[in-house]
Design a protein around this motif. Structure first.
Motif, PDB file in Angstrom:
ATOM      1  N   GLU A  67      27.857   2.767   4.389  1.00 57.17           N
ATOM      2  CA  GLU A  67      28.331   2.054   3.274  1.00 57.17           C
ATOM      3  C   GLU A  67      26.681   1.618   2.780  1.00 57.17           C
ATOM      4  OE1 GLU A  67      30.795   1.327   1.493  1.00 57.17           O
ATOM      5  OE2 GLU A  67      31.677   2.338   3.041  1.00 57.17           O
ATOM      6  N   LYS A  68      25.735   1.304   3.491  1.00 57.82           N
ATOM      7  CA  LYS A  68      24.376   1.119   2.865  1.00 57.82           C
ATOM      8  C   LYS A  68      23.731   2.444   2.553  1.00 57.82           C
ATOM      9  CE  LYS A  68      19.948  -1.058   3.517  1.00 57.82           C
ATOM     10  NZ  LYS A  68      18.955  -2.003   4.235  1.00 57.82           N
ATOM     11  N   ALA A  69      24.151   3.643   3.102  1.00 60.64           N
ATOM     12  CA  ALA A  69      23.655   5.115   2.599  1.00 60.64           C
ATOM     13  C   ALA A  69      24.003   4.967   1.192  1.00 60.64           C
ATOM     14  CB  ALA A  69      24.202   5.882   3.440  1.00 60.64           C
ATOM     15  N   THR A 115      22.631   0.054  11.783  1.00 61.86           N
ATOM     16  CA  THR A 115      21.578  -0.455  12.758  1.00 61.86           C
ATOM     17  C   THR A 115      20.412  -0.967  12.212  1.00 61.86           C
ATOM     18  OG1 THR A 115      22.609   1.013  14.408  1.00 61.86           O
ATOM     19  CG2 THR A 115      20.695   0.074  14.783  1.00 61.86           C
ATOM     20  N   ASP A 116      19.927  -2.292  12.354  1.00 65.95           N
ATOM     21  CA  ASP A 116      18.643  -2.737  11.690  1.00 65.95           C
ATOM     22  C   ASP A 116      18.027  -3.714  12.629  1.00 65.95           C
ATOM     23  OD1 ASP A 116      16.467  -3.261  10.192  1.00 65.95           O
ATOM     24  OD2 ASP A 116      17.814  -3.716   8.416  1.00 65.95           O
ATOM     25  N   ARG A 117      17.404  -3.268  13.754  1.00 63.74           N
ATOM     26  CA  ARG A 117      16.852  -4.329  14.928  1.00 63.74           C
ATOM     27  C   ARG A 117      15.247  -4.148  14.721  1.00 63.74           C
ATOM     28  NH1 ARG A 117      20.468  -1.983  19.771  1.00 63.74           N
ATOM     29  NH2 ARG A 117      22.584  -2.667  18.925  1.00 63.74           N
ATOM     30  N   LEU A 168       4.502   1.625  11.296  1.00 65.20           N
ATOM     31  CA  LEU A 168       4.345   3.055  10.641  1.00 65.20           C
ATOM     32  C   LEU A 168       5.763   3.384  10.737  1.00 65.20           C
ATOM     33  CD1 LEU A 168       1.515   4.116  13.044  1.00 65.20           C
ATOM     34  CD2 LEU A 168       1.324   3.926  10.419  1.00 65.20           C
ATOM     35  N   HIS A 169       6.537   3.290   9.278  1.00 72.15           N
ATOM     36  CA  HIS A 169       7.736   3.404   9.109  1.00 72.15           C
ATOM     37  C   HIS A 169       8.453   4.956   9.511  1.00 72.15           C
ATOM     38  CE1 HIS A 169      11.641   3.068   7.010  1.00 72.15           C
ATOM     39  NE2 HIS A 169      11.452   1.874   6.750  1.00 72.15           N
ATOM     40  N   SER A 170       8.356   5.299  10.612  1.00 71.11           N
ATOM     41  CA  SER A 170       8.683   6.555  10.949  1.00 71.11           C
ATOM     42  C   SER A 170      10.084   6.771  10.760  1.00 71.11           C
ATOM     43  CB  SER A 170       8.085   7.107  12.206  1.00 71.11           C
ATOM     44  OG  SER A 170       7.148   6.705  12.398  1.00 71.11           O
ATOM     45  N   VAL A 205       0.804  -1.268  -0.104  1.00 73.06           N
ATOM     46  CA  VAL A 205       0.029  -0.071   0.070  1.00 73.06           C
ATOM     47  C   VAL A 205       0.755   1.296   0.016  1.00 73.06           C
ATOM     48  CG1 VAL A 205      -1.905  -1.044   0.844  1.00 73.06           C
ATOM     49  CG2 VAL A 205      -0.319  -0.016   2.433  1.00 73.06           C
ATOM     50  N   ARG A 206       2.112   1.336   0.204  1.00 70.84           N
ATOM     51  CA  ARG A 206       2.661   2.544   0.379  1.00 70.84           C
ATOM     52  C   ARG A 206       3.057   3.148  -1.065  1.00 70.84           C
ATOM     53  NH1 ARG A 206       9.529   1.273   1.621  1.00 70.84           N
ATOM     54  NH2 ARG A 206       9.725  -0.452   0.091  1.00 70.84           N
ATOM     55  N   SER A 207       3.025   2.480  -2.100  1.00 73.34           N
ATOM     56  CA  SER A 207       3.287   3.063  -3.260  1.00 73.34           C
ATOM     57  C   SER A 207       1.790   3.239  -4.252  1.00 73.34           C
ATOM     58  CB  SER A 207       4.168   2.346  -4.039  1.00 73.34           C
ATOM     59  OG  SER A 207       3.806   1.219  -4.167  1.00 73.34           O
ATOM     60  N   VAL A 209      12.505   5.096  14.155  1.00 72.68           N
ATOM     61  CA  VAL A 209      12.079   4.193  15.290  1.00 72.68           C
ATOM     62  C   VAL A 209      10.422   4.126  14.757  1.00 72.68           C
ATOM     63  CG1 VAL A 209      11.527   4.191  17.516  1.00 72.68           C
ATOM     64  CG2 VAL A 209      13.617   5.472  16.851  1.00 72.68           C
ATOM     65  N   GLU A 210      10.355   2.851  14.339  1.00 69.95           N
ATOM     66  CA  GLU A 210       9.086   2.531  13.485  1.00 69.95           C
ATOM     67  C   GLU A 210       8.077   1.689  14.566  1.00 69.95           C
ATOM     68  OE1 GLU A 210       9.958   0.349  10.048  1.00 69.95           O
ATOM     69  OE2 GLU A 210      12.113   1.151  10.093  1.00 69.95           O
ATOM     70  N   THR A 211       6.750   2.215  14.620  1.00 73.84           N
ATOM     71  CA  THR A 211       6.068   1.650  15.275  1.00 73.84           C
ATOM     72  C   THR A 211       5.102   0.576  14.818  1.00 73.84           C
ATOM     73  OG1 THR A 211       5.475   3.854  16.369  1.00 73.84           O
ATOM     74  CG2 THR A 211       3.703   2.177  16.546  1.00 73.84           C
TER      75      THR A 211
HETATM   76  O1  LIG Z   1      14.338   0.883   1.353  1.00 73.32           O
HETATM   77  P1  LIG Z   1      13.028   0.527   1.944  1.00 73.32           P
HETATM   78  O2  LIG Z   1      12.303  -0.477   1.201  1.00 73.32           O
HETATM   79  O3  LIG Z   1      12.231   1.663   2.071  1.00 73.32           O
HETATM   80  O4  LIG Z   1      13.606  -0.097   3.338  1.00 73.32           O
HETATM   81  C1  LIG Z   1      14.314   0.661   4.318  1.00 73.32           C
HETATM   82  C2  LIG Z   1      14.585  -0.163   5.277  1.00 73.32           C
HETATM   83  O5  LIG Z   1      13.436  -0.153   6.054  1.00 73.32           O
HETATM   84  C3  LIG Z   1      13.440  -0.644   7.530  1.00 73.32           C
HETATM   85  O6  LIG Z   1      12.324  -0.817   8.176  1.00 73.32           O
HETATM   86  C4  LIG Z   1      14.284  -1.963   7.272  1.00 73.32           C
HETATM   87  O7  LIG Z   1      14.237  -2.587   8.809  1.00 73.32           O
HETATM   88  C5  LIG Z   1      15.517  -2.202   6.816  1.00 73.32           C
HETATM   89  O8  LIG Z   1      15.933  -3.299   6.481  1.00 73.32           O
HETATM   90  C6  LIG Z   1      15.257  -1.336   5.256  1.00 73.32           C
HETATM   91  O9  LIG Z   1      16.459  -1.250   4.547  1.00 73.32           O
END
Ligand SMILES: O=P(O)(O)OC[C@H]1O[C@@H](O)[C@H](O)[C@@H](O)[C@@H]1O
Length: 317
Positions: A263-265, A223-225, A179-181, A111-113, A282-284
């Protein structure tokens, strides 16, 4: 499926609101909110809040300077809605995967796109209040038909977001959601996350092993937790901007903490290589063993309340 022009035309009659205007940014239509209590931007695509800045404060939500406003593509930053699965679909619990079709699936759900519909909007002295509905209840099999999704936002001195899933199908539904804040920080090395000490987390960068912290979290590398069974309140302390962002959640039992670091950036889309310093996710959420089982006729509301508080000068992380 509703298309973008329809989504825009259907929201026009609702737009005679003080403090709210329609804004076209490249290919997308957004609601621009300029209220005495806060400024905000919400894209109809993905029902994605992209900016939230309380009056007199630094931005609370981060939006990438390289964000692209393209149809069918998630925008980097803001608060994307991840639903009905989180992250890589194949890393979700079996019960969630059993709801999903075979083959490739996009990260973070369907649904995000996609375009959402503005269902109602109002404003008062406290802020602007709106509801967006996902216009489709027909889903790719074996996902049950008739499941409804909507989001309510209240934008004022604080930000409230509630994501409502209603299972109007005749089957039990299993979902994960977030909610990927993306929060704005002065510099991530001056930020720490409180209230997650002693809360077990899955470290997705270390073979998904479980771990636990004995001190507030300071970010000093990728960090990815995924935290499980999280407290009601999580706080981001920013020692350079002298503020705390308090994130209260309701009916959320997980939190995802993410920063891509150096690096991931470099590999991320719509992301300037040094932008990892200005954001902290910090995602709810309700993910992994906190995913939700919804019998027919039931619903679930995932809620977050985000409040910005100035603090006296504090020591660096
Ligand atoms: O690039 P996307 O699909 O928006 O995802 C970004 C990040 O979203 C985070 O919620 C995930 O924990 C990461 O693993 C992921 O890289």
């Amino acid at each position: 499926m509703i298309d973008w022009p329809q989504s825009l035309n259907l929201c026009r009659p609702l737009m005679h609101q003080p403090y709210v205007s329609l804004r076209q940014i490249d290919e997308l239509v957004c609601l621009q909110i300029d209220h005495p209590k806060a400024r905000a931007l919400v894209a109809l695509q993905g029902a994605q809040l992209l900016e939230y800045t309380p009056a007199g404060a630094q931005p609370v939500i981060w939006l990438s300077e390289q964000a692209e406003f393209k149809r069918g593509q998630s925008i980097r930053g803001g608060i994307p809605i991840c639903w009905p699965w989180f992250g890589d679909a194949r890393k979700n619990p079996e019960t969630v995967q059993a709801m999903l079709p075979e083959g490739n699936l996009p990260a973070h759900g369907w649904v995000r796109s996609k375009p959402w519909l503005l269902d109602r909007i109002s404003s008062d002295d406290n802020g602007v209040h709106l509801k967006l509905c996902f216009p489709e209840t027909q889903w790719p099999a074996p996902f049950p038909q008739g499941v409804e999704l909507s989001v309510e936002m209240s934008i004022g001195e604080e930000l409230n977001i509630a994501l409502l899933t209603e299972n109007k199908s005749d089957q039990t539904l299993n979902i994960s959601q977030a909610l990927h804040s993306y929060f704005a920080v002065s510099d991530v090395i001056h930020a720490s996350i409180n209230n997650l000490i002693h809360v077990p987390f899955i470290d997705t960068l270390n073979d998904w092993n479980e771990n636990i912290d004995q001190a507030p979290i300071c970010i000093s590398g990728e960090t990815d937790r995924i935290y499980k069974n999280t407290p009601e309140m999580i706080c981001i302390v920013d020692s350079k901007w002298n503020r705390e962002i308090q994130i209260y959640s309701k009916d959320s039992q997980s939190a995802v903490v993410w920063n891509p670091w150096i690096e991931k950036a470099k590999r991320l889309s719509q992301f300037e290589s040094s932008a990892y310093k200005q954001m902290l996710c910090v995602e709810t959420a309700n993910v992994l063993n906190n995913c939700k089982e919804l019998p027919p006729g039931s619903g679930w509301v995932l809620q977050t309340n985000i409040a910005n508080h100035s603090t006296p000068p504090i020591a660096n992380c």
